[in-house]
Design a protein around this motif. Structure first.
Motif, PDB file in Angstrom:
ATOM      1  N   ASN A 141       0.833  -1.199   0.000  1.00  0.00           N
ATOM      2  CA  ASN A 141       0.000   0.000   0.000  1.00  0.00           C
ATOM      3  C   ASN A 141       0.871   1.254   0.000  1.00  0.00           C
ATOM      4  O   ASN A 141       1.678   1.446   0.901  1.00  0.00           O
ATOM      5  CB  ASN A 141      -0.899   0.011   1.244  1.00  0.00           C
ATOM      6  N   SER A 143      -3.662   8.542   0.184  1.00  0.00           N
ATOM      7  CA  SER A 143      -4.376   7.422   0.779  1.00  0.00           C
ATOM      8  C   SER A 143      -3.599   6.220   0.273  1.00  0.00           C
ATOM      9  O   SER A 143      -3.221   6.173  -0.894  1.00  0.00           O
ATOM     10  CB  SER A 143      -5.814   7.457   0.264  1.00  0.00           C
ATOM     11  N   LYS A 152      -2.813   2.655  -1.071  1.00  0.00           N
ATOM     12  CA  LYS A 152      -3.513   1.556  -1.747  1.00  0.00           C
ATOM     13  C   LYS A 152      -2.507   0.666  -2.467  1.00  0.00           C
ATOM     14  O   LYS A 152      -1.389   1.094  -2.752  1.00  0.00           O
ATOM     15  CB  LYS A 152      -4.504   2.109  -2.780  1.00  0.00           C
ATOM     16  N   THR A 153      -2.939  -0.568  -2.779  1.00  0.00           N
ATOM     17  CA  THR A 153      -2.117  -1.420  -3.639  1.00  0.00           C
ATOM     18  C   THR A 153      -2.103  -0.762  -5.025  1.00  0.00           C
ATOM     19  O   THR A 153      -2.956   0.092  -5.329  1.00  0.00           O
ATOM     20  CB  THR A 153      -2.727  -2.835  -3.808  1.00  0.00           C
ATOM     21  N   ASP A 206      -5.460  -1.266  -6.826  1.00  0.00           N
ATOM     22  CA  ASP A 206      -6.543  -0.465  -6.237  1.00  0.00           C
ATOM     23  C   ASP A 206      -6.357   1.012  -6.576  1.00  0.00           C
ATOM     24  O   ASP A 206      -7.324   1.736  -6.803  1.00  0.00           O
ATOM     25  CB  ASP A 206      -6.614  -0.645  -4.721  1.00  0.00           C
ATOM     26  N   ALA A 207      -5.101   1.440  -6.604  1.00  0.00           N
ATOM     27  CA  ALA A 207      -4.809   2.830  -6.974  1.00  0.00           C
ATOM     28  C   ALA A 207      -5.250   3.075  -8.420  1.00  0.00           C
ATOM     29  O   ALA A 207      -5.870   4.093  -8.740  1.00  0.00           O
ATOM     30  CB  ALA A 207      -3.315   3.118  -6.817  1.00  0.00           C
ATOM     31  N   TYR A 211      -8.955   3.376  -8.533  1.00  0.00           N
ATOM     32  CA  TYR A 211      -9.367   4.665  -7.970  1.00  0.00           C
ATOM     33  C   TYR A 211      -9.173   5.786  -8.996  1.00  0.00           C
ATOM     34  O   TYR A 211     -10.061   6.602  -9.227  1.00  0.00           O
ATOM     35  CB  TYR A 211      -8.555   4.958  -6.707  1.00  0.00           C
TER      36      TYR A 211
END
Ligand code: NAG
Ligand code: NAG
Length: 321
Positions: A126, A142, A144-145, A148-149, A152
């Motif tokens: 993350n 924030s 994130k992996t 996930d980034a 996003y």
């Protein structure tokens, strides 16, 4: 061919923009293995579906039957040599890469910027990350992996950033320095990929399901899109039978009305004369370099004839001579 025959070709009507990436998609509701599906698409269309953007993903979702919730084959297959590619699919030249000396050192398949230069790092960690959108770069504080980034950024902006040159790298660094985050790993859009499109297209947009990446191991070498998971992709054994999506042809079909004037007697509905005209058009297309992926044919009217006399007294008169 009758020397007095004049063919007026309105070739402008035959043009389409070859640089437009709009690919018409076709859902084939017959389960086949990936290689069978590939042959089917190549025979009847252009190839299995190639996908370049979230817009394409949404168009794919729309062509799959609403009642079907399983996965469908797209044109992505594993086995290309591993290489660093950009999340938004851009194919930029590698000499712009700004890895720190000694990097990438093989400790991960995603890239982060750290004190102004790039490092490879394990994708499941993350970290803060950058997105880009209409208003430029955004630093998201924030953790994130990498994947996930990416989700996003695609949801809220456009994507993780592609860094084309040192100017852009400096802009990003200034942003990081302002926020006093130089000592942090911050994800950028670079990752390792070993997949390739069936049609050899070289852009590298990917849309894997959560937790899967281009290098997830052991699940299979062909990509399927799941309708029930917002069109995300998973890796499957290529022998599985699935419906699939082809791209090509369909929407590119153009109907061009041809007006032919002939002096004296000419039998336009003579088959060999029609073939001769088609050959002439084909020759023209070849000169315009459009011939290789185009097929031309006559379209018959309801009476089964190709040509129809224009309502013109002079022609009628001539015909009666
Ligand atoms: C995908 O291809 C790469 C490169 O050829 C290979 O190293 C990797 O093991 C393959 N992945 C799977 C799931 O077979
Ligand atoms: C850096 O890349 C961007 C995007 O391709 C381009 O617009 C810009 O002109 C480039 N700047 C320099 C100095 O090459």
């Amino acid at each position: 061919m009758d020397g007095s025959l004049f063919v007026l070709l309105l070739l402008s009507g035959l043009f389409w923009n070859s640089s437009a990436l709009y690919r018409p998609y076709h859902y084939i509701n017959t389960a086949m293995s990936w290689p069978e599906a590939q042959s089917y698409c190549r025979e009847r269309f252009t190839d299995l579906a190639t996908v370049d953007s979230m817009d394409d993903v949404n168009r794919l979702l729309n062509v799959v039957d609403a009642g079907y919730s399983g996965s469908v084959w797209i044109g992505l297959k594993n086995g290309t040599q591993k290489r660093w590619v950009w999340s938004n699919g851009e194919n930029t030249i590698s000499q712009n890469y700004n890895f720190a000396s000694g990097q990438p050192n093989g400790d991960g398949d995603c890239a982060a910027i750290y004190y102004g230069v790039w490092h490879d790092a394990p994708c499941h960690l993350n970290h803060y990350f950058l997105c880009y959108g209409n208003s430029g770069y955004i630093l998201v504080q924030s953790r994130k992996t990498w994947s996930d980034a990416q989700s996003y950024c695609r949801q809220h902006y456009t994507d993780l950033p592609t860094i084309h040159n040192f100017t852009e790298n400096n802009q990003i660094n200034n942003k990081i320095n302002q926020l006093i985050l130089s000592g942090y790993y911050i994800w950028i859009g670079l990752f390792v990929d070993s997949w390739g499109w069936s049609d050899q297209w070289d852009l590298t947009f990917r849309h894997w399901v959560e937790g899967q990446s281009s290098l997830s191991s052991g699940t299979g070498n062909c990509a399927g899109m799941s309708r029930s998971n917002s069109g995300r992709w998973s890796q499957y054994s290529c022998n599985l039978q699935k419906p699939f999506i082809c791209y090509g042809d369909g929407m590119r079909k153009q109907i061009v009305r041809l007006k032919v004037t002939c002096k004296g007697k000419c039998a336009l509905n003579d088959h060999s004369l029609q073939t001769a005209i088609l050959n002439e058009i084909s020759e023209k297309l070849k000169n315009m370099r459009l011939e290789s992926d185009s097929k031309i044919s006559w379209r018959k009217g309801e009476d089964g004839e190709v040509f129809h006399q224009e309502n013109n007294h002079m022609l009628d008169a001539e015909r009666e001579l």
